[in-house]
Design a protein around this motif. Sequence first.
Motif, mmCIF file in Angstrom:
data_model
loop_
_atom_site.group_PDB
_atom_site.id
_atom_site.type_symbol
_atom_site.label_atom_id
_atom_site.label_comp_id
_atom_site.label_asym_id
_atom_site.label_seq_id
_atom_site.Cartn_x
_atom_site.Cartn_y
_atom_site.Cartn_z
ATOM 1 N N MET A 152 0.835 -1.207 0.000
ATOM 2 C CA MET A 152 0.000 0.000 0.000
ATOM 3 C C MET A 152 0.868 1.255 0.000
ATOM 4 N N SER A 153 1.958 1.218 0.740
ATOM 5 C CA SER A 153 2.859 2.372 0.801
ATOM 6 C C SER A 153 3.500 2.635 -0.562
ATOM 7 N N ILE A 154 3.893 1.561 -1.249
ATOM 8 C CA ILE A 154 4.486 1.698 -2.577
ATOM 9 C C ILE A 154 3.489 2.306 -3.543
ATOM 10 N N LEU A 155 2.234 1.836 -3.484
ATOM 11 C CA LEU A 155 1.193 2.360 -4.371
ATOM 12 C C LEU A 155 0.964 3.852 -4.131
ATOM 13 N N ILE A 156 0.842 4.225 -2.862
ATOM 14 C CA ILE A 156 0.652 5.637 -2.512
ATOM 15 C C ILE A 156 1.864 6.457 -2.933
ATOM 16 N N GLY A 157 3.046 5.927 -2.642
ATOM 17 C CA GLY A 157 4.272 6.649 -2.986
ATOM 18 C C GLY A 157 4.420 6.856 -4.479
ATOM 19 N N PHE A 158 4.053 5.854 -5.273
ATOM 20 C CA PHE A 158 4.188 5.962 -6.729
ATOM 21 C C PHE A 158 3.187 6.963 -7.297
ATOM 22 N N ILE A 159 1.929 6.875 -6.870
ATOM 23 C CA ILE A 159 0.903 7.794 -7.390
ATOM 24 C C ILE A 159 1.206 9.235 -6.987
ATOM 25 N N LEU A 160 1.439 9.455 -5.693
ATOM 26 C CA LEU A 160 1.723 10.807 -5.222
ATOM 27 C C LEU A 160 3.050 11.303 -5.772
ATOM 28 N N GLY A 161 4.035 10.414 -5.879
ATOM 29 C CA GLY A 161 5.338 10.802 -6.417
ATOM 30 C C GLY A 161 5.239 11.240 -7.868
ATOM 31 N N THR A 162 4.390 10.564 -8.638
ATOM 32 C CA THR A 162 4.186 10.949 -10.039
ATOM 33 C C THR A 162 3.568 12.338 -10.132
ATOM 34 N N ILE A 163 2.572 12.587 -9.281
ATOM 35 C CA ILE A 163 1.926 13.908 -9.267
ATOM 36 C C ILE A 163 2.930 14.990 -8.884
ATOM 37 N N LEU A 164 3.727 14.728 -7.855
ATOM 38 C CA LEU A 164 4.718 15.702 -7.409
ATOM 39 C C LEU A 164 5.778 15.961 -8.482
ATOM 40 N N SER A 165 6.154 14.915 -9.213
ATOM 41 C CA SER A 165 7.154 15.088 -10.276
ATOM 42 C C SER A 165 6.622 16.001 -11.373
ATOM 43 N N LEU A 166 5.323 15.889 -11.668
ATOM 44 C CA LEU A 166 4.716 16.776 -12.669
ATOM 45 C C LEU A 166 4.643 18.210 -12.142
ATOM 46 N N PHE A 167 4.408 18.353 -10.844
ATOM 47 C CA PHE A 167 4.428 19.686 -10.232
ATOM 48 C C PHE A 167 5.800 20.344 -10.402
ATOM 49 N N VAL A 205 10.390 9.091 -4.831
ATOM 50 C CA VAL A 205 9.894 8.685 -6.153
ATOM 51 C C VAL A 205 9.713 9.901 -7.061
ATOM 52 N N SER A 206 9.272 11.016 -6.492
ATOM 53 C CA SER A 206 9.071 12.216 -7.305
ATOM 54 C C SER A 206 10.378 12.694 -7.935
ATOM 55 N N GLU A 207 11.473 12.599 -7.184
ATOM 56 C CA GLU A 207 12.777 12.995 -7.718
ATOM 57 C C GLU A 207 13.253 12.019 -8.794
ATOM 58 N N ILE A 208 12.978 10.736 -8.584
ATOM 59 C CA ILE A 208 13.376 9.721 -9.562
ATOM 60 C C ILE A 208 12.624 9.929 -10.876
ATOM 61 N N ILE A 209 11.306 10.130 -10.774
ATOM 62 C CA ILE A 209 10.496 10.301 -11.976
ATOM 63 C C ILE A 209 10.826 11.619 -12.659
ATOM 64 N N ARG A 210 11.040 12.678 -11.877
ATOM 65 C CA ARG A 210 11.403 13.964 -12.469
ATOM 66 C C ARG A 210 12.682 13.841 -13.288
ATOM 67 N N ALA A 211 13.668 13.137 -12.726
ATOM 68 C CA ALA A 211 14.923 12.941 -13.449
ATOM 69 C C ALA A 211 14.692 12.144 -14.726
ATOM 70 N N GLY A 212 13.802 11.149 -14.658
ATOM 71 C CA GLY A 212 13.499 10.360 -15.845
ATOM 72 C C GLY A 212 12.823 11.173 -16.928
#
Length: 219
Positions: A28-43, A104-111
Amino acid sequence: MNLDFSQIVPYIPFMLKGIWVTLKFVGMSILIGFILGTILSLFKITKIKILKVIADVYTSIFRGTPLILQLMLFYFAIPQLTGYDISPYLSAIMAFGLNSAAYVSEIIRAGIMAVDRGQTEAAQALGVSYKQMMINIILPQALKNILPALMNEFITLTKESAIVSVIGYLDLMRRAQIVGADIYRNFEPLLFAGLIYWVMVFILTKIGKTVERRLRYSD
């Protein structure tokens, strides 16, 4: 060496139940982290300044403070401030999910930033909307490039899950501590728990490599 693993044999079923308990909140933590991290990376890559500030402040707070402190704040401070008696399970999900989102947001932003800018310009020239461009063009390529880093984050989260034992959550580590206290021998149950953690991480690593290989060959 004064070791006697036979004493933990009756407790093995009890300890093995901790695997599911651990994976339940980690998943559950991974799911929350991935979804919220993706949103934050777009921010973080948007031109809207307030969204960039929100994402940067969020990341700074959750990356700049210890995870165990965040966990204890959720578990002990929320009841004090709101009167709501939060469960160890919910506290663990919130602390680990929100903490993971920052990384995750930093990882996705870099990607995203690593994707050839020419593709963005080409999509804009063809009249593709920003939403469609991100979903269908940019994010799939970014995720393919950052999959090893994401898997490493999820593996780290699985190992760090052991700290939820400090709030009494009956995960694998907490069960090992209970067994140790019951038989007055700590090394054997802790070593057994360590073996289980190693197996879980080994399996996750193999899954990550398999997915990565299939994505590479799908090009």
